[in-house]
Design a protein around this motif. Sequence first.
Motif, PDB file in Angstrom:
ATOM      1  N   ARG A   4       0.842  -1.204   0.000  1.00 59.50           N
ATOM      2  CA  ARG A   4       0.000   0.000   0.000  1.00 59.50           C
ATOM      3  C   ARG A   4       0.874   1.251   0.000  1.00 59.50           C
ATOM      4  O   ARG A   4       0.518   2.276  -0.589  1.00 59.50           O
ATOM      5  CB  ARG A   4      -0.931   0.004   1.203  1.00 59.50           C
ATOM      6  CG  ARG A   4      -1.936   1.164   1.170  1.00 59.50           C
ATOM      7  CD  ARG A   4      -2.855   1.152   2.357  1.00 59.50           C
ATOM      8  NE  ARG A   4      -3.859   2.208   2.260  1.00 59.50           N
ATOM      9  CZ  ARG A   4      -4.718   2.491   3.225  1.00 59.50           C
ATOM     10  NH1 ARG A   4      -4.701   1.785   4.357  1.00 59.50           N
ATOM     11  NH2 ARG A   4      -5.589   3.478   3.068  1.00 59.50           N
ATOM     12  N   ASP A   5       2.031   1.172   0.654  1.00 55.82           N
ATOM     13  CA  ASP A   5       2.946   2.310   0.681  1.00 55.82           C
ATOM     14  C   ASP A   5       3.633   2.544  -0.659  1.00 55.82           C
ATOM     15  O   ASP A   5       4.249   3.586  -0.876  1.00 55.82           O
ATOM     16  CB  ASP A   5       4.015   2.102   1.764  1.00 55.82           C
ATOM     17  CG  ASP A   5       3.424   2.094   3.165  1.00 55.82           C
ATOM     18  OD1 ASP A   5       2.376   2.732   3.359  1.00 55.82           O
ATOM     19  OD2 ASP A   5       4.025   1.450   4.045  1.00 55.82           O
ATOM     20  N   TYR A   6       3.513   1.569  -1.555  1.00 60.03           N
ATOM     21  CA  TYR A   6       4.171   1.670  -2.860  1.00 60.03           C
ATOM     22  C   TYR A   6       3.164   1.769  -4.009  1.00 60.03           C
ATOM     23  O   TYR A   6       3.511   1.523  -5.161  1.00 60.03           O
ATOM     24  CB  TYR A   6       5.070   0.452  -3.072  1.00 60.03           C
ATOM     25  CG  TYR A   6       6.246   0.391  -2.133  1.00 60.03           C
ATOM     26  CD1 TYR A   6       7.410   1.099  -2.388  1.00 60.03           C
ATOM     27  CD2 TYR A   6       6.190  -0.390  -0.978  1.00 60.03           C
ATOM     28  CE1 TYR A   6       8.493   1.038  -1.540  1.00 60.03           C
ATOM     29  CE2 TYR A   6       7.275  -0.461  -0.110  1.00 60.03           C
ATOM     30  CZ  TYR A   6       8.418   0.253  -0.395  1.00 60.03           C
ATOM     31  OH  TYR A   6       9.500   0.189   0.463  1.00 60.03           O
ATOM     32  N   GLY A   7       1.926   2.133  -3.686  1.00 60.74           N
ATOM     33  CA  GLY A   7       0.952   2.342  -4.748  1.00 60.74           C
ATOM     34  C   GLY A   7      -0.151   1.328  -4.839  1.00 60.74           C
ATOM     35  O   GLY A   7      -1.027   1.447  -5.697  1.00 60.74           O
ATOM     36  N   THR A  14      -0.838   2.597 -10.419  1.00 63.28           N
ATOM     37  CA  THR A  14       0.355   2.083  -9.731  1.00 63.28           C
ATOM     38  C   THR A  14       0.130   0.702  -9.132  1.00 63.28           C
ATOM     39  O   THR A  14       1.077  -0.101  -9.071  1.00 63.28           O
ATOM     40  CB  THR A  14       0.789   3.053  -8.612  1.00 63.28           C
ATOM     41  OG1 THR A  14      -0.308   3.246  -7.695  1.00 63.28           O
ATOM     42  CG2 THR A  14       1.189   4.403  -9.204  1.00 63.28           C
ATOM     43  N   ALA A  15      -1.098   0.425  -8.709  1.00 64.65           N
ATOM     44  CA  ALA A  15      -1.379  -0.884  -8.108  1.00 64.65           C
ATOM     45  C   ALA A  15      -1.120  -2.022  -9.083  1.00 64.65           C
ATOM     46  O   ALA A  15      -0.772  -3.141  -8.673  1.00 64.65           O
ATOM     47  CB  ALA A  15      -2.819  -0.932  -7.607  1.00 64.65           C
ATOM     48  N   GLN A  16      -1.287  -1.744 -10.378  1.00 59.07           N
ATOM     49  CA  GLN A  16      -1.093  -2.795 -11.370  1.00 59.07           C
ATOM     50  C   GLN A  16       0.377  -3.085 -11.651  1.00 59.07           C
ATOM     51  O   GLN A  16       0.705  -4.096 -12.278  1.00 59.07           O
ATOM     52  CB  GLN A  16      -1.786  -2.407 -12.681  1.00 59.07           C
ATOM     53  CG  GLN A  16      -3.290  -2.242 -12.548  1.00 59.07           C
ATOM     54  CD  GLN A  16      -3.932  -2.072 -13.905  1.00 59.07           C
ATOM     55  OE1 GLN A  16      -4.009  -3.004 -14.694  1.00 59.07           O
ATOM     56  NE2 GLN A  16      -4.395  -0.860 -14.188  1.00 59.07           N
ATOM     57  N   LEU A  17       1.250  -2.231 -11.161  1.00 60.45           N
ATOM     58  CA  LEU A  17       2.681  -2.370 -11.440  1.00 60.45           C
ATOM     59  C   LEU A  17       3.437  -3.101 -10.333  1.00 60.45           C
ATOM     60  O   LEU A  17       4.566  -3.560 -10.566  1.00 60.45           O
ATOM     61  CB  LEU A  17       3.307  -0.991 -11.656  1.00 60.45           C
ATOM     62  CG  LEU A  17       2.720  -0.158 -12.796  1.00 60.45           C
ATOM     63  CD1 LEU A  17       3.355   1.237 -12.803  1.00 60.45           C
ATOM     64  CD2 LEU A  17       2.925  -0.837 -14.133  1.00 60.45           C
ATOM     65  N   GLY A  58      -5.200  -4.167  -3.181  1.00 58.61           N
ATOM     66  CA  GLY A  58      -5.228  -4.625  -4.562  1.00 58.61           C
ATOM     67  C   GLY A  58      -3.903  -4.338  -5.246  1.00 58.61           C
ATOM     68  O   GLY A  58      -3.412  -3.212  -5.195  1.00 58.61           O
ATOM     69  N   THR A  59      -3.327  -5.364  -5.859  1.00 59.98           N
ATOM     70  CA  THR A  59      -2.034  -5.211  -6.543  1.00 59.98           C
ATOM     71  C   THR A  59      -1.977  -6.139  -7.749  1.00 59.98           C
ATOM     72  O   THR A  59      -2.785  -7.045  -7.891  1.00 59.98           O
ATOM     73  CB  THR A  59      -0.859  -5.572  -5.608  1.00 59.98           C
ATOM     74  OG1 THR A  59      -0.975  -6.956  -5.231  1.00 59.98           O
ATOM     75  CG2 THR A  59      -0.833  -4.708  -4.359  1.00 59.98           C
ATOM     76  N   GLY A  60      -0.996  -5.917  -8.586  1.00 60.34           N
ATOM     77  CA  GLY A  60      -0.626  -6.878  -9.608  1.00 60.34           C
ATOM     78  C   GLY A  60      -1.249  -6.667 -10.975  1.00 60.34           C
ATOM     79  O   GLY A  60      -2.288  -6.026 -11.121  1.00 60.34           O
TER      80      GLY A  60
END
Length: 209
Positions: A45-48, A65-68, A125-127
């Motif tokens: 979360r701290d990285y987008g 950014t979450a997708q990266l 949410g990421t990726g």
Amino acid sequence: MHPKLAPSIKSVSAILAIATIIASALVAYDANGNPFGTVRVAALRDYGGTTFADIRNLELWRLITAQLVHVKQGHMLYNAVCLLLVGSLVEKKIGPARVLVIWLFAGGLATYVSPIGVEAPWNVGTGASQAVFALATTALVLIFYREVERMRGGVLVAFALIPGLALDFMTAGYPKPGHAVALCLGGLLGLLFHHRARSRDGAPTIGKA
């Protein structure tokens, strides 16, 4: 690889794949000193990475950014390869701008809903998986209308979808929310883009079956 089949470094798909690798590796290095190390999902979360609260606060940049960023870099590399291959396949038929729309809209929205049912602090949410799923179902639409060669397209779609869906069913018993939303949105956008092109040209573009 045959020159005509090789994705161009200038393509949106290639740019997205490279950006994914660079961003995720830099985050992993900053988080634990290893560009190929695992990053705790809560830390992303701290990285987008994104949560429902972040979007309610209008931090809409997180949908990009979450997708990266990724928890596991091996998974990230697989996603980047899928973005490159499936994205390039789709891009040749509908153009780079529409691929970018799929990545931004379908990938971003699906990443946003991906933490449904997950408790804090892991509800981040990421990726790139969601964008990959969306592009894969767009490719399925193009395959159905014979705008993409069926054998090659089918192999790439299977490569992009089967591992993720298999993992979903093994761990949850059903496609996870982000993947399910991505599948639906990718298919809908594929239909929209196909029918708009057919209306503009007066007839569907038929590729080799």
